[in-house]
Design an enzyme around this catalytic site. Structure first.
Site, mmCIF file in Angstrom:
data_model
loop_
_atom_site.group_PDB
_atom_site.id
_atom_site.type_symbol
_atom_site.label_atom_id
_atom_site.label_comp_id
_atom_site.label_asym_id
_atom_site.label_seq_id
_atom_site.Cartn_x
_atom_site.Cartn_y
_atom_site.Cartn_z
ATOM 1 C CG ASP A 1 -2.053 0.966 1.193
ATOM 2 O OD1 ASP A 1 -3.048 0.756 0.482
ATOM 3 O OD2 ASP A 1 -1.901 1.989 1.876
ATOM 4 C CG ASP B 1 -6.681 -4.836 -2.552
ATOM 5 O OD1 ASP B 1 -7.463 -3.919 -2.269
ATOM 6 O OD2 ASP B 1 -5.442 -4.707 -2.528
ATOM 7 N N GLY C 1 -7.960 -10.416 1.245
ATOM 8 C CA GLY C 1 -8.188 -9.047 0.831
ATOM 9 C C GLY C 1 -6.940 -8.199 0.845
ATOM 10 C CG HIS C 2 -5.606 -3.452 0.937
ATOM 11 N ND1 HIS C 2 -4.944 -3.265 -0.254
ATOM 12 C CD2 HIS C 2 -5.146 -2.471 1.779
ATOM 13 C CE1 HIS C 2 -4.127 -2.219 -0.156
ATOM 14 N NE2 HIS C 2 -4.227 -1.735 1.068
ATOM 15 C CG MET C 3 -5.669 -4.881 5.728
ATOM 16 S SD MET C 3 -4.172 -3.851 5.737
ATOM 17 C CE MET C 3 -4.899 -2.248 6.120
#
Length: 290
Positions: free
Chosen positions: A104, A240, A266-268
């Site tokens: 990120d 994500d 997902g993103h994390m």
């Protein structure tokens, strides 16, 4: 062997930078760079799990986590300056050669360091990080439109993520109910406590408004990949909603020897796919040497 995590601070040009450290300095070093809205906290479990094998260093950026939050009137909150501070941080603590975990905001910060100081970089671990325009899926269209033609109405809608609910959403967006059970509530609650310090949300808003400036750096990042060909692994959470899955494969255009691993998360990904990420990093680090 010890997996103890040490919590330290160091002065970087008058700014107290908080960082977590685990593992022996003689082990392969990995600089862990967090994203938004979190801090070095996102790496705590990873450091505990693999601290007997690697030397982990995880700093908090100024204004994030437990680092100082300098007055925005006296400190430049930009991705360029964040990269400068983190590079100076590595020099202050004597971290001269290292692999780097890019996630990120950390990808945008860390790749600036890679491009400016390629001699220091051993390997890249890219986890849902941004370096190609292909990652800008439909969810970015309204944000880009706001950057180009801002209005108060658009601002109120788009920057709702700068809230307690929005902070939680950064962790849970796109996840099934089952995957959401893997997200620790203290992660986003601590993030929100740090974000809600007086003046911090305004700073985060201004920093996010400079996000578009990163697009001009994408060709620089890609040239770094092509010229230096660092060993790399790309780890991506399929669900994500911020960075499109097709961006994961874009890295192969300039890093053809890299491997892409798409996870049902997902993103994390360190929240939703911890065992898989640990295994992938351990195997990648063990198999690559420079």
């Amino acid at each position: 062997m010890s997996r103890q995590i040490f919590n330290r601070t160091v002065d970087v040009n008058g700014v107290s930078v908080f960082y977590r450290e685990a593992g022996k300095p003689g082990n392969p070093a990995i600089l862990l760079l967090h994203g938004f809205p979190t801090s070095s906290l996102m790496f705590k479990n990873l450091m505990a799990a693999l601290g007997d094998r690697f030397h982990f260093i995880a700093p908090d950026y100024p204004g994030f986590g437990f680092s100082d939050f300098p007055d925005p009137g006296q400190f430049d909150y930009s991705f360029e300056n964040m990269a400068s501070v983190i590079h100076q941080f590595t020099e202050v603590i004597g971290l001269n050669r290292f692999s780097i975990y890019l996630h990120d905001y950390g990808c945008l910060t860390g790749l600036r360091i890679c491009a400016a100081h390629p001699e220091k970089i051993e390997r890249l671990i890219i986890q849902n990080g941004h370096a190609y325009l292909e990652g800008l899926g439909p969810q970015w269209h309204e944000m880009i439109a706001y950057w180009e033609h801002p209005t108060e109405e658009k601002k109120k809608k788009l920057y709702a993520f700068l809230s307690k609910e929005g902070t939680q959403w950064q962790y849970t967006a796109g996840l099934s109910d089952e995957l959401q059970t893997r997200v620790s509530p203290e992660s986003w609650l601590i993030d929100w406590e740090r974000l809600s310090r007086p003046g911090n949300l305004a700073m985060q808003y201004q920093l996010n408004c400079t996000y578009k400036s990163n697009f001009d750096w994408f060709p620089v990042f890609q040239e770094y990949f092509r010229r230096y060909r660092p060993p790399a692994i790309i780890i991506w959470g399929r669900h994500d909603v911020f960075y499109d899955l097709k961006e994961a494969y874009c890295f192969l255009k300039d890093l053809p020897d890299a491997t892409v691993h798409v996870l049902e998360g997902g993103h994390m990904a360190l929240e939703t796919n911890f065992d898989e990420v640990c295994g992938l990093i351990d195997s990648f680090m063990s198999a690559t040497t420079r």
